[in-house]
Design an enzyme around this catalytic site. Structure first.
Site, PDB file in Angstrom:
ATOM      1  N   GLY A   9       2.734 -43.863  25.604  1.00 25.20           N
ATOM      2  CA  GLY A   9       3.727 -43.338  24.653  1.00 25.20           C
ATOM      3  C   GLY A   9       3.306 -41.955  24.193  1.00 25.20           C
ATOM      4  O   GLY A   9       2.481 -41.826  23.286  1.00 25.20           O
ATOM      5  N   ALA A  10       3.873 -40.928  24.855  1.00 25.79           N
ATOM      6  CA  ALA A  10       3.498 -39.548  24.518  1.00 25.79           C
ATOM      7  C   ALA A  10       4.436 -38.996  23.445  1.00 25.79           C
ATOM      8  O   ALA A  10       4.954 -37.884  23.565  1.00 25.79           O
ATOM      9  CB  ALA A  10       3.558 -38.688  25.778  1.00 25.79           C
ATOM     10  N   GLY A  14       1.305 -41.014  19.417  1.00 20.12           N
ATOM     11  CA  GLY A  14       0.498 -41.004  20.646  1.00 20.12           C
ATOM     12  C   GLY A  14      -0.142 -39.634  20.850  1.00 20.12           C
ATOM     13  O   GLY A  14      -1.336 -39.518  21.163  1.00 20.12           O
ATOM     14  N   LYS A 184       3.480 -53.250   3.812  1.00 21.38           N
ATOM     15  CA  LYS A 184       4.207 -52.045   4.259  1.00 21.38           C
ATOM     16  C   LYS A 184       5.620 -52.421   4.661  1.00 21.38           C
ATOM     17  O   LYS A 184       6.585 -51.703   4.353  1.00 21.38           O
ATOM     18  CB  LYS A 184       3.439 -51.424   5.428  1.00 21.38           C
ATOM     19  CG  LYS A 184       4.101 -50.219   6.081  1.00 21.38           C
ATOM     20  CD  LYS A 184       3.408 -48.932   5.700  1.00 21.38           C
ATOM     21  CE  LYS A 184       4.156 -47.664   6.060  1.00 21.38           C
ATOM     22  NZ  LYS A 184       4.449 -47.511   7.458  1.00 21.38           N
ATOM     23  N   ASN A 188       8.998 -50.900   3.061  1.00 23.39           N
ATOM     24  CA  ASN A 188      10.022 -50.296   3.928  1.00 23.39           C
ATOM     25  C   ASN A 188      11.377 -50.994   3.762  1.00 23.39           C
ATOM     26  O   ASN A 188      12.421 -50.355   3.803  1.00 23.39           O
ATOM     27  CB  ASN A 188       9.592 -50.328   5.397  1.00 23.39           C
ATOM     28  CG  ASN A 188       8.487 -49.333   5.722  1.00 23.39           C
ATOM     29  OD1 ASN A 188       7.850 -49.423   6.744  1.00 23.39           O
ATOM     30  ND2 ASN A 188       8.248 -48.372   4.840  1.00 23.39           N
TER      31      ASN A 188
END
Ligand code: NAD
Ligand code: KPL
Length: 305
Positions: A9-10, A14, A184, A188
């Site tokens: 995952g770029a 990432g 969290k 959220n």
């Protein structure tokens, strides 16, 4: 010789991790979907991290999902809805004692990934760092924060936390990572959907205090029922504190919707409602919020899952 960090995952997180690990001289390899993406990446010459207005390019080596070299350590930096399918494509490459670090927000995707790779150790993470993409292979480090990592089935910290230290990635090993993830998730759920439905910044929720308070009491009830009483403690006060502290910001879900991007609703509000149903817990306001949000997403032409 250090173990290579494979990064799946770029995207924002990432890239934030890959560039800092590479800058510290640690071995890093980026995994992209296919040859077309690999060629585009190679043409760009590397990953660019923008910090305090300064851009620096790091020529992190990359490969496609189809490469067959074994993987010992994998940082999964996809969105929650992509994580399981992405890991499934690499499952056959995982070494016998492979470790996966799962950066996904919300809950549900981590268990789905772990079930796909029962031979591997899955470490869950919860991060308050902030980053966004301002171009292909380019990420802006927008908010300093902290990353908690933990493994509820095996509380011993891995030795590679030293790599994070060397890379300047602020982190801590957490023996109650599920409590952190649930807390969290609850924050959220109390904030993000309302900012979308009321079309406001986080601070705009100060005009909707009753609605926020009602959601917080249902979320606290849910946390107590699902074995997370510590995550329920003073939830409303913390939600109010976060609303004030981030008053000028747009929530991540607001930004996703505004930019016509799929949200992670199924792993936040969807997960909360699913767990409540499993416990036969009636939470009318939370369910109604989910229905309103799903309808809103559909009218915007976005997936409602
Ligand atoms: P992102 O959309 O910027 O990046 C995800 C990347 O994964 C994309 O580049 C996408 O192309 C890639 N991907 C998806 N499926 C793939 C596959 N099969 N093979 C290869 N690549 C694949 O997402 P992000 O903002 O980095 O968020 C990742 C996770 O971290 C989310 O769960 C998010 O909620 C969480 N998170 C993000 C931030 C942040 O500031 N960005 C902060 C805290 C937590
Ligand atoms: O994490 C957040 C988000 O926008 O996703 C905060 C700022 C806590 C709001 O829920």
């Amino acid at each position: 010789m250090s173990t290579t960090w494979h990064i799946l995952g770029a995207g924002s997180l990432g890239t934030l991790w890959a560039t800092r690990l590479a800058r510290a001289g640690l071995p890093v390899r980026l995994i992209v979907r296919d040859t077309a993406r690999l060629q585009a990446y190679q043409a760009a010459g590397g990953l660019t991290l923008v910090e305090q207005g300064q851009a620096q390019c790091y020529p992190v080596p990359a490969e496609t999902l189809a490469n067959d070299a074994p993987i010992e350590r994998l940082l999964v930096a996809c969105k929650a809805y992509d994580a399981e399918a992405a890991v499934a494509q690499l499952a056959h490459r995982l070494a016998p004692a492979a470790e996966l670090i799962l950066l996904q927000n919300g809950l549900g995707s981590q268990d789905a990934v772990a079930a796909r790779v029962p031979q591997a150790r899955c470490i869950f993470a919860s991060s308050t760092e902030g980053a966004f993409r301002d171009g292909d292979w380019r990420v802006v480090f927008a908010g300093h924060g902290y990353t908690w990592l933990g493994d509820s089935s095996h509380p011993v910290a891995p030795i590679w936390l030293d790599d994070l230290e060397a890379a300047g990635i602020p982190h801590a090993w957490s023996v109650d990572i599920l409590t952190r993830l649930w807390r969290k998730l609850a924050l959220n759920c109390a904030i993000n959907p309302l900012t979308v439905l009321h079309d406001c910044r986080n601070g705009g929720l100060q005009q909707h205090q009753c609605e926020v308070a009602t959601l917080c009491s249902e979320l606290a009830l849910l946390l107590e029922h699902c074995g997370q009483p510590a995550a329920a403690q003073d939830l409303q006060q913390e939600v109010e504190r976060v609303i004030l502290a981030t008053a000028a910001n747009y929530s991540s879900m607001y930004q996703d919707v505004a930019n016509q991007r799929r949200t992670e609703i199924s792993y936040l509000l969807g997960h909360a409602c699913e767990v409540a149903a499993r416990h036969q817990l009636v939470l009318p306001h939370l369910n109604q919020l989910q229905q309103r949000l799903m309808a809103h997403l559909r009218t915007r032409g976005l997936p409602s899952d």
